[in-house]
Write a protein that holds these residues in place. Structure first.
Motif, short mmCIF file in Angstrom:
data_model
loop_
_atom_site.label_atom_id
_atom_site.label_comp_id
_atom_site.label_asym_id
_atom_site.label_seq_id
_atom_site.Cartn_x
_atom_site.Cartn_y
_atom_site.Cartn_z
N GLY A 547 -21.33 -31.10 -39.67
CA GLY A 547 -22.78 -31.18 -39.65
C GLY A 547 -23.48 -29.86 -39.83
O GLY A 547 -24.72 -29.81 -39.80
N ARG A 548 -22.74 -28.77 -40.02
CA ARG A 548 -23.37 -27.46 -40.13
C ARG A 548 -23.18 -26.83 -41.50
O ARG A 548 -23.51 -25.67 -41.70
N GLY A 549 -22.62 -27.58 -42.45
CA GLY A 549 -22.47 -27.07 -43.80
C GLY A 549 -21.43 -25.98 -43.88
O GLY A 549 -20.69 -25.70 -42.93
N VAL A 559 -22.93 -4.50 -41.25
CA VAL A 559 -21.85 -4.45 -40.27
C VAL A 559 -21.05 -5.74 -40.35
O VAL A 559 -21.57 -6.78 -40.77
N ALA A 560 -19.79 -5.69 -39.93
CA ALA A 560 -18.91 -6.86 -40.04
C ALA A 560 -19.39 -8.00 -39.16
O ALA A 560 -19.19 -9.17 -39.49
N GLU A 561 -20.04 -7.68 -38.00
CA GLU A 561 -20.50 -8.72 -37.09
C GLU A 561 -21.72 -9.46 -37.60
O GLU A 561 -22.21 -10.38 -36.95
N GLN A 562 -22.25 -9.04 -38.75
CA GLN A 562 -23.44 -9.69 -39.30
C GLN A 562 -23.23 -9.97 -40.78
O GLN A 562 -24.07 -9.63 -41.62
N SER A 563 -22.12 -10.63 -41.09
CA SER A 563 -21.77 -10.87 -42.49
C SER A 563 -22.07 -12.29 -42.94
O SER A 563 -21.82 -12.64 -44.10
N GLU A 564 -22.58 -13.15 -42.05
CA GLU A 564 -22.97 -14.51 -42.40
C GLU A 564 -24.34 -14.81 -41.83
O GLU A 564 -24.83 -14.11 -40.95
N MET A 565 -24.97 -15.88 -42.37
CA MET A 565 -26.22 -16.36 -41.79
C MET A 565 -25.88 -17.36 -40.69
O MET A 565 -24.92 -18.12 -40.80
N ARG A 566 -26.66 -17.36 -39.62
CA ARG A 566 -26.33 -18.19 -38.47
C ARG A 566 -26.51 -19.67 -38.76
O ARG A 566 -27.39 -20.08 -39.52
N ARG A 567 -25.67 -20.48 -38.09
CA ARG A 567 -25.75 -21.93 -38.22
C ARG A 567 -26.09 -22.59 -36.88
O ARG A 567 -26.15 -23.81 -36.80
N THR A 568 -26.27 -21.80 -35.85
CA THR A 568 -26.69 -22.28 -34.54
C THR A 568 -27.31 -21.11 -33.79
O THR A 568 -26.95 -19.95 -34.04
N LEU A 569 -28.22 -21.40 -32.88
CA LEU A 569 -28.87 -20.35 -32.10
C LEU A 569 -28.08 -19.97 -30.86
O LEU A 569 -28.34 -18.94 -30.23
N LEU A 570 -27.10 -20.79 -30.47
CA LEU A 570 -26.43 -20.61 -29.19
C LEU A 570 -25.69 -19.27 -29.06
O LEU A 570 -25.81 -18.63 -28.01
N HIS A 598 -27.57 -23.67 -43.51
CA HIS A 598 -26.39 -24.49 -43.77
C HIS A 598 -26.10 -24.48 -45.27
O HIS A 598 -26.87 -25.03 -46.07
N GLY A 599 -24.99 -23.84 -45.65
CA GLY A 599 -24.64 -23.76 -47.06
C GLY A 599 -24.19 -25.11 -47.61
O GLY A 599 -23.72 -25.98 -46.87
N ARG A 600 -24.35 -25.27 -48.91
CA ARG A 600 -23.97 -26.51 -49.58
C ARG A 600 -23.09 -26.19 -50.79
O ARG A 600 -23.35 -25.21 -51.51
#
Length: 820
Positions: A547-549, A559-570, A598-600
């Protein structure tokens, strides 16, 4: 970046006041966090002369000295008198001029000087070595000053160490400012002044041999290393650095080590290009040459770095190897002990190279190994200057280390770069800036920044951007540079132009603000976390991909810890809870509203969804004499969600157990899905202890996450009006014994349906379990029922009739019985 005021004055004429320089830096976008005075560490440290030197009566290696410190020590008669100091050094004699720390002094490193007895003899100070003063690594003896050195002078005044250092925060897009030459160029553009930078030159080269006769360099991974240059210097004499070099290195915030290490650090701080010095003699020889190979690390490959730690490498890390086999340097981060410079070093291989910024960033973070070199590489180093910087360092080896520079340099350059040319329209710059900026100003300041500017026939400026400014890619970037140098404070304030429309919030914008108001009224504080995420955030939190693509990856993450866009706020909220708890703040009540990505598959853009989430940890308030600690649990979070939905007038709200792998991050039995009719709005529950352990959170955490888009669709602006009845109500209590599997929600629905129009309210007030009185696997649930009519006062007969039908229907539907 620590900017030495004295060093900067050698490169450009600066204002007399460091405070004025700081104000201009801040005005043009370079934040100055602090202005420090170097030399305060030498308080109560003075020049002195050894009057006498006698053996210690109870030691075979210590001396009792009488030291003249001039006016800094007074005898009983008020006249200057020598100090008695016990000293273990062996390299001095009576009459030598030295450096002495008086009682009350604090040496670099936090060592405080006190009056004390050493083996029964009183010592009133300390005779200092260069290492104890933070001026080098020499600890073999005390620091001996020239014979003409004055006595009783503050050491900071004698050594001329007094300096002002501006601690500047350099933004990630300005790698050029991570050097003194870069800051000099920035200062030149701000004040419109010429720089006068004099770089050392190689005086003599050993032409009897060429560097290619001694060393061969090969790059097997050009995607990791775009350029590698190498020089060889021979006959290096390891020793303390000259005073000027040690001062410069110390002012840059690093500890002087020896002349070889200090030269590489000095050149890095001067130019922004990291260097590495290998002991040439420790590299294996084949066919009369050393073979340096730059390649990707192999899975599980080991290297022992200069800090003495054994590191396990991964394939996306870059290593410098000895003939392709043994790693001798973790490229761009730190060297290895196998090729370390030491007292036996005679010949040095000097490296000036450019490594890929994203790979260096990941390597540094994954190994928790951050160095001055990695900081510069991950922000991008100018590869075009590698040969020049290598020559500067070689000249300093010749000057400071007594070395001979071997002729020639190796330059392997598989990925060349060309300067970028950008067209700039002066009228466009003025229109965007909102102020008339003269074209002459634009041209002059761009040239000060290192750009080449040519004016075309149509008035457009053709700007060739220097390769050390990767942030200047488009016309708007040049306009931003011009505007910040012109001064935002000189732009007149105007009202934005608007035509054929009026301002105001949309319906959804008003609802979003309403959501924030409700959550703040519930006691939560708003927070904002990064929209970026680490690749393992979902796995760390215990969430599934369902459900999160697919993940949306960033092409060039900082930085390596920020290499994707978030898929949840938790994950961001749990990180905030961990940070607060680690800093002593246990009662954490936070919420955040933000975008999820959410990527497609086979789609150019991700699906963006709005979400609202919150976390509750600790308690609602502090412990008081009449209020014991009450930890927050599932029903506290559920109450916040219920209040939010009630205030938004969301209809047909119900909760059902959150079960299955999709909710593995929640404690079993303490999580629920939130629904409006058949639409799932989100979830609420207590975070699983294993997840909390991964985030280093000790206290229980209740969390919720709801789809903000679904909330806005389900919200109602107005509630259906229902008049108040003026007739009294009749309250009846009902206890029904049912199986454990029957939920409160089911019973409430059955009671409401069976009660008809007269039943106005149903409230659970007790749950009772007892194997003997109620039965095994049974529970008794007691409800308070409220009956009322709109047009008359209910009689007991009416209530009994309706209540009797209700009891019969409900008991039959749920298989229960009334508890007597």
């Amino acid at each position: 970046m620590k900017v030495s005021y004295n060093w900067l004055k050698d490169l450009i004429d600066v204002p007399e006041s460091p405070e004025e320089l700081s104000r201009e830096y801040i005005r043009t976008g370079t934040e100055v966090e602090a202005i420090e005075t170097v030399g305060d560490a030498f308080d109560r440290i003075v020049t002195a002369r050894v009057v006498s030197k006698e053996p210690h009566p109870d030691s075979d290696h210590m001396w009792v000295t009488m030291v003249d410190v001039g006016r800094f020590n007074l005898g009983e008669d008020g006249e200057p008198a020598p100090l008695q100091i016990v000293c273990g050094a062996q390299n001095f004699n009576a009459g030598d001029h030295i450096v002495t720390a008086l009682v009350g002094a604090e040496l670099p490193g936090g060592v405080k000087i006190k009056k004390s007895k050493l083996r029964g003899v009183m010592s009133c100070g300390m005779n200092c070595s260069a290492r104890e003063l933070g001026l080098g690594s020499d600890h073999s003896g005390i620091m001996i000053l020239p014979e003409d050195a004055p006595v009783g002078v503050p050491f900071a005044d004698y050594y001329q160490t007094a300096d002002t250092v501006l601690d500047c925060e350099i933004t990630p897009n300005r790698p050029d400012c991570l050097s003194m030459m870069g800051m000099a160029q920035e200062t030149s553009a701000i004040f419109d002044r010429d720089t006068h930078i004099e770089l050392p030159q190689i005086l003599h080269e050993d032409t009897s041999v060429h560097v290619e006769d001694l060393v061969e360099v090969r790059i097997d991974a050009p995607e990791l290393c775009s350029r590698y240059t190498a020089r060889v210097v021979r006959g290096v004499k390891i020793g303390p650095s000259p005073d000027w070099l040690a001062e410069r290195v110390a002012a840059a915030g690093m500890r002087p080590i020896n002349n070889v290490v200090d030269v590489t650090n000095y050149v890095m701080m001067l130019t922004g290009q990291p260097l590495h010095a290998f002991d040439l003699g420790k590299l294996s020889e084949r066919d009369g040459r050393r073979h340096v190979v730059v390649r990707a690390a192999r899975e599980g490959e080991q290297i022992q770095t200069l800090d003495g730690q054994d590191r396990t490498l991964e394939p996306d890390m870059c290593v410098i190897t000895d003939d392709g086999a043994r790693p001798v340097c973790l490229a761009g981060v730190m060297g290895s002990l196998d090729s370390e410079i030491d007292e036996t070093t005679h010949d040095v291989l000097l490296e000036a190279a450019c490594f890929d910024s994203s790979h260096i960033s990941r390597t540094s973070r994954n190994l928790s190994l951050i160095s001055e070199a990695s900081i510069r590489y991950e922000r991008q180093v100018d590869r075009t200057r590698c040969p020049e910087v290598s020559s500067i360092a070689a000249a300093l080896f010749e000057q400071c280390c007594g070395a001979t520079v071997v002729s020639g340099a190796i330059d392997v350059y598989p990925v060349p770069v060309e300067p970028r040319v950008i067209g700039l329209r002066p009228e466009r710059a003025c229109a965007i800036s909102g102020v008339e900026i003269p074209t002459d100003f634009m041209v002059a300041r761009l040239r000060r920044l290192g750009c080449t500017v040519a004016e075309e026939a149509d008035g457009t400026l053709s700007v060739t951007v220097p390769t050390n400014r990767p942030d200047l890619e488009r016309e708007i970037d040049l306009i931003e540079e011009i505007l910040r140098l012109w001064g935002m404070d000189r732009v007149p304030a105007t009202i934005p132009a608007a035509r054929n429309h009026i301002g105001g919030l949309t319906h959804d914008q008003r609802l979003v603000r309403r959501v924030g108001e409700i959550l703040r009224a519930c006691g939560l504080n708003e927070t904002i976390s990064y929209a970026f995420a680490a690749p393992g955030d979902l796995e760390r939190t215990g969430m599934t991909e369902e459900g999160r693509g697919v993940p949306v990856k960033i092409m060039r993450p900082l930085v390596a810890e920020q290499s994707e866009m978030r898929r949840t706020l938790l994950p961001g909220l749990l990180t905030s809870v961990a940070y607060n708890e680690a800093h002593g703040s246990e009662n954490v009540h936070l919420y955040e509203m933000g975008t999820l990505f959410h990527g497609r598959e086979n789609a150019s853009l991700p699906k963006e969804r709005q979400s609202v989430a919150g976390v509750l940890s600790g308690a609602w308030g502090d412990v008081t004499w009449n209020q014991p600690r009450k930890p927050l649990r599932f029903f506290d979070g559920k109450g916040v969600v219920e209040e939010l939905l009630a205030q938004l007038r969301v209809e047909k709200v119900r909760f059902r157990p959150a079960e299955g792998e999709g909710y593995a991050f929640l404690q079993p039995g303490r999580g629920a899905e939130v629904l409006s009719g058949g639409t799932v709005l989100g979830w609420v529950g207590e975070i699983h202890p294993e997840v909390r352990e991964r985030y280093d959170i000790a206290l229980p955490v209740v969390a919720f996450e709801l789809s903000l888009d679904a909330l806005l669709r389900a919200a109602r602006d107005q509630a259906a009006y229902r008049g108040f009845s003026t007739f009294p109500s009749v309250d009846v209590d009902l206890a029904i014994v049912v199986d454990e599997s029957v939920t409160c929600e089911t019973l409430v629905q059955r009671l409401t349906s069976a009660g008809g129009k007269l039943l106005r309210d149903v409230r659970l007030f007790d749950v009772y379990r007892d194997a003997e009185r109620v039965g095994e696997g049974k529970k008794s649930m007691a409800f308070a029922l409220t009956y009322r009519a709109d047009d008359h006062t209910l009689t007991s007969e009416e209530v009994e009739r309706v209540h009797g039908k209700l009891v019969t229907k409900v008991c039959k539907a749920v298989g229960g019985e009334v508890r007597g």
